[in-house]
Structure formats: C-alpha cells, structure tokens
Enzyme design. Sequence first.
Site, mmCIF file in Angstrom:
data_model
loop_
_atom_site.group_PDB
_atom_site.id
_atom_site.type_symbol
_atom_site.label_atom_id
_atom_site.label_comp_id
_atom_site.label_asym_id
_atom_site.label_seq_id
_atom_site.Cartn_x
_atom_site.Cartn_y
_atom_site.Cartn_z
ATOM 1 N N GLU A 166 62.751 38.526 40.330
ATOM 2 C CA GLU A 166 62.218 37.550 39.379
ATOM 3 C C GLU A 166 62.078 38.158 37.978
ATOM 4 O O GLU A 166 62.072 37.450 36.984
ATOM 5 C CB GLU A 166 60.856 37.058 39.887
ATOM 6 C CG GLU A 166 60.604 35.589 39.627
ATOM 7 C CD GLU A 166 59.423 35.040 40.418
ATOM 8 O OE1 GLU A 166 59.667 34.207 41.301
ATOM 9 O OE2 GLU A 166 58.277 35.429 40.157
ATOM 10 N N HIS A 199 72.904 48.629 62.749
ATOM 11 C CA HIS A 199 73.681 48.007 63.822
ATOM 12 C C HIS A 199 74.145 46.612 63.427
ATOM 13 O O HIS A 199 74.673 45.875 64.259
ATOM 14 C CB HIS A 199 72.837 47.956 65.108
ATOM 15 C CG HIS A 199 72.492 49.339 65.595
ATOM 16 N ND1 HIS A 199 73.163 49.960 66.628
ATOM 17 C CD2 HIS A 199 71.584 50.239 65.139
ATOM 18 C CE1 HIS A 199 72.655 51.174 66.798
ATOM 19 N NE2 HIS A 199 71.699 51.374 65.909
ATOM 20 N N LYS A 234 62.306 22.828 41.098
ATOM 21 C CA LYS A 234 61.054 22.056 41.199
ATOM 22 C C LYS A 234 61.222 20.689 40.532
ATOM 23 O O LYS A 234 60.752 19.686 41.048
ATOM 24 C CB LYS A 234 59.903 22.807 40.521
ATOM 25 C CG LYS A 234 59.449 24.028 41.290
ATOM 26 C CD LYS A 234 58.217 24.634 40.651
ATOM 27 C CE LYS A 234 57.970 26.024 41.165
ATOM 28 N NZ LYS A 234 57.003 26.762 40.373
#
Length: 440
Positions: free
Chosen positions: A280, A301, A415
Amino acid sequence: MKHLEVVLDYVDDKVLSSYDAMVKRVENAHETLLNKSGKGNDFLGWVDLPKTIDTDLDRIEQVGNELKNTADILLVIGIGGSYLGAKAVTQGLDQYFDNSGMEIVFAGHHMSAAYLAELKTYLQDKRFAINVISKSGTTTEPAIAFRMFRVLLEERYGKAGAAKRIVATTDARKGALRKLADQEGYECFVIADDIGGRYSVFSPVGLLPVYCAGHDIRALVKGASDSYDAFHVKKETEDLYRYVSTRNLLYENGKHIEMLVNYEPKLHYVGEWWKQLFGESEGKEHKGIFVASGAFTTDLHSLGQYLQEGKRVMFESVIDIVEPLDDTTILIDRENVDGLNYLAGKSVDTINKKAMLATLLAHYEGGTSSILLRLKRLDAYHLGVLLYFYEVACALSGYVLGVNPFDQPGVEAYKKNMFALLEKPGFEAETKAIYKKLKK
Ligand code: PA5
C-alpha cells in the site's frame, strides 16, 4: 549477535556493484523523513510512536484488565491496518496449542457470510467483548460485523450492559463509529490524525488486542523504542540501509517481486502485515515492488520450482530466527526402515536451518537473490525491533522510489463501484452510470 542483522551473502554481486551510490540515496531519504520535508509529511506520527505511546500503556493495560474480567473472548473488528498489526503480533507470540490470555477472534476483515454466521453461532453461549477498530469509522466490512455483534451483546445484556463490553478505537472527532461511541458511552481509544492504519501497530490499535491476548506490550514497545534510538539517534543504520538499498537495487535491476520468506509459521501474519505495509505504501504511480510472502519449507513443495527456474523477476527476503523458540530431537529407531537414522540425535531446528541454507544457496546459484534478515529470537521485544525496522525501511524505500509512502488513493476505486452497485444514498449518479456500463 545484534538483535537484527541483514546479510547480503546471497545477493547477486553485479546488483551490488552500485551499492554505495544507492546508500547515499537511502541516507537522503532518511534525512527527508527526519526533517519531515518529504511527501506525506502530515502522516509521520508513527515515527515517534514508540516513544510517545509510553504514557498510554497504563490505560491500555487497565482497560485490557477490565475486558479480561468481563469476557473470555475478545472479538477484534477491523480491516487492513486496523487488524493486521494485532494479528501479526498475537500470532507471532502465541503458543501453537495453548494460550493463557483471552481468546482473540477477528471479524470485519472480509465479507464472508459463512464466517459471520458461524461466528454468531460460536459466540452464542460464550462471554465475549468487542474491540471495534476503525480510524475513519465508516469502513463497510467492520461496520457490518460491528452492527451484527453489537446487537448480539445488546440482546443479551441490554444497551448499557453491552456498552460496558465494547471498546472503540477510532478518530477523536469524525466518523459514524465516533458518533455511536459518544452516543452509547463506549470506552474509547483515539487514533491520532497523523498515524495511518498500516503504521499503527504500536498504538492502541495493535496494543490493546495484543495485551488482551496475554502478551508483554511494554517489551514490544521497548524493542521498537530501542530501534528508534539506534536508527534516528545513534545512527546505527547499517542493517537498515542494507535492506533498503539492496531491495531498491534489485528492483532497478528488473526484480520487481519480493517474497518475504519465513521458516517459522508463527510469522505468517507478519508476512501479511508486511505485504500491506509495503504494497500500500509503494504500489503507486505505476511503480513499486510487488510483495508476496511464503512459508518454507512448506512452500518449497509448491513454489520452489518457480523460484528455482521460473521467470527471473523475483527476489526473496528471508527471516531467520536464530535462537529457536523450542526444539526437539530426532529419535533413534533400531529397525531404521524409514532410513532416518542418519538424522538421529539432531534437533529439528538444526535440520530446518540446514534446509534454509540449502535453499539460499540453490536459489542464489539459480539466479534468485535473497536478502537474509537474522532476528535473534522471536519474543515481544524482538518483534518490536522487527516491525519498527520494517516501518522505517518502508518509508525510506518509498522516498527512494519517489512516491508518497503514507497515502493509498488507489484503494478507493473499488469502493466507489461497490457503493454504486449497493445503491448507497449519495451515489445515485454512480449507480446509474455503473449499470449502463454493465449492460454493455
Ligand atoms: O492502512 C490503511 O490506512 C488501511 O488499510 C486502513 O487501515 C483500512 O482501510 C481500514 O480503515 P479504517 O481504519 O478507516 O476502517
């Protein structure tokens, strides 16, 4: 050894050839931070927080003790910077299977209906209290969760009884949560105007849940405070500059992805916190290192193949906990059918460290550089050292990159669309526009 040291033995020498010039840029960035002349200089309250928070610790502990007396579970409601610091520290310090503090349960950090419904059932017959954390006081995910569990408390204890079990950590004046807290008389902690969410772990945002979980917040803050003195007063910046300079050199040499690797699963949420901090802070203006995290040997793995032989765009920063938290030894087995007797008598931590060394070498020889961060041990003090180290490193890195490391304008775009789709009052024009776009 030092509390934390940075080792560059597994970094491509060619990349390090311009190291001195980069250190100068990092030094300038540090000066800019300290004389408050850089971008986002109205968000620098976190720099002094390990020093200034001292006066609040008594009250945090007092409120924490009251919560411990009234409840067995603390429901911490928040998202992003309003939950990741507490989650990182509690997971880093908790025992794996048995803890003495309150049970800490998080909510409001996503919108899974199943999670909320199952949590409601889980809390139905348990004594719980709430710490709702939102700086803006208007974030949708925590607001939804808070409404749900506040009502559950009110149904059980009445409004006044519920209010005694709710602590709000929010802005001093603004936001719906502040309004509600004032109206209902909740106990409150203030998030200062000049401290952004992802830099708030050493404020009540992080410290109250960590204290309720049964951990030593004074040691945590002391670790950060000693790092403050080392970096900003005594100028013991060698390790800090090593990390910042090297990650920026790697970036400028085309390594655009940094993977924070741990060999201790208790650090999983330190990785999540770190991803928010750096992602951010740096990912803007179409620039910045993309941050990922991994838990080794587990991820060797799954992702090991890519790291060894995939596209050469990544580097790693590896956290090595030097002194093990605990250890156990491989037993001898007379029959040795599994062929493991060559390890008998060796400790599991020794084997884990050999795996780390083997991987560092293999990745280095395969063309993936690793910056090694050696942390003396995993306790509250050293976690304070580590998290403050990363906060300062992130700020300096952002300045080297030329961005404002303290804003996050990009998180608003989704948003706006979401509010348009949910037909939130005040978003009528956006609702009309978004449905027109969707029809296309
Ligand atoms: O770092 C940040 O600023 C964000 O991640 C915020 O912490 C997050 O969006 C939550 O915001 P608020 O605390 O206002 O609810």
